[in-house]
Design a protein around this motif. Sequence first.
Motif, PDB file in Angstrom:
ATOM      1  N   GLN A  88      20.297 -24.037  -2.843  1.00  0.00           N
ATOM      2  CA  GLN A  88      21.684 -24.330  -3.214  1.00  0.00           C
ATOM      3  C   GLN A  88      21.801 -24.590  -4.711  1.00  0.00           C
ATOM      4  O   GLN A  88      22.720 -24.089  -5.374  1.00  0.00           O
ATOM      5  N   LYS A  89      20.882 -25.379  -5.240  1.00  0.00           N
ATOM      6  CA  LYS A  89      20.926 -25.707  -6.673  1.00  0.00           C
ATOM      7  C   LYS A  89      20.676 -24.468  -7.526  1.00  0.00           C
ATOM      8  O   LYS A  89      21.344 -24.264  -8.544  1.00  0.00           O
ATOM      9  N   HIS A  98      28.902 -23.527  -3.572  1.00  0.00           N
ATOM     10  CA  HIS A  98      27.431 -23.498  -3.502  1.00  0.00           C
ATOM     11  C   HIS A  98      26.779 -24.790  -3.018  1.00  0.00           C
ATOM     12  O   HIS A  98      25.676 -24.732  -2.477  1.00  0.00           O
ATOM     13  N   VAL A  99      27.430 -25.941  -3.233  1.00  0.00           N
ATOM     14  CA  VAL A  99      26.781 -27.191  -2.807  1.00  0.00           C
ATOM     15  C   VAL A  99      27.676 -28.064  -1.935  1.00  0.00           C
ATOM     16  O   VAL A  99      27.351 -29.214  -1.662  1.00  0.00           O
ATOM     17  N   GLY A 100      28.818 -27.514  -1.495  1.00  0.00           N
ATOM     18  CA  GLY A 100      29.659 -28.236  -0.556  1.00  0.00           C
ATOM     19  C   GLY A 100      30.414 -29.419  -1.126  1.00  0.00           C
ATOM     20  O   GLY A 100      30.831 -30.307  -0.381  1.00  0.00           O
ATOM     21  N   LEU A 140      25.188 -35.025  -6.067  1.00  0.00           N
ATOM     22  CA  LEU A 140      24.521 -35.966  -5.175  1.00  0.00           C
ATOM     23  C   LEU A 140      23.241 -35.361  -4.611  1.00  0.00           C
ATOM     24  O   LEU A 140      23.190 -34.166  -4.290  1.00  0.00           O
ATOM     25  N   SER A 141      22.231 -36.173  -4.500  1.00  0.00           N
ATOM     26  CA  SER A 141      20.953 -35.728  -3.944  1.00  0.00           C
ATOM     27  C   SER A 141      21.149 -35.248  -2.512  1.00  0.00           C
ATOM     28  O   SER A 141      22.134 -35.561  -1.857  1.00  0.00           O
ATOM     29  N   GLY A 142      20.209 -34.438  -2.053  1.00  0.00           N
ATOM     30  CA  GLY A 142      20.250 -33.935  -0.686  1.00  0.00           C
ATOM     31  C   GLY A 142      20.502 -32.440  -0.604  1.00  0.00           C
ATOM     32  O   GLY A 142      20.419 -31.865   0.476  1.00  0.00           O
ATOM     33  N   ARG A 143      20.813 -31.798  -1.723  1.00  0.00           N
ATOM     34  CA  ARG A 143      20.999 -30.347  -1.710  1.00  0.00           C
ATOM     35  C   ARG A 143      19.646 -29.667  -1.766  1.00  0.00           C
ATOM     36  O   ARG A 143      18.695 -30.172  -2.362  1.00  0.00           O
TER      37      ARG A 143
END
Length: 118
Positions: free
Chosen positions: A75-76, A31-33, A68-71
């Motif tokens: 996705q979250k 889900h978030v790579g 890590l930020s950027g999702r």
Amino acid sequence: MPQITLEHSTHFDTADYRALALEIHQLCVTHVGATIQACKTRIVRVENLIIADGAPEQAMVHCDLRILSGRTQEQKTALVEAVQQALLKHLTQYDGPRQISVEIGNLDKPNYRKVSLG
């Protein structure tokens, strides 16, 4: 990343936390790579807690995921929903009053450091 903490009341002592953690790791990849090598889970048995009216039959499990930020929010949201379903699937040994929750927070990329040795 991800940093995962599973806190549980003693009501869930017999759960297979290894299988649950490995499933959550895979969900983070999906889900978030995240990479599977980056996933780490701490399992914390909480003996001293008070839930609701304090009755001893009240139980809880809380999963705290730090990624890590950027999702994206999408996705979250997909990850939090999938993890909650995994918790419900794995935590069936106690059917009294219980609260099962999940929270996702961000690890700020510029302020997060990790070194893998060996």
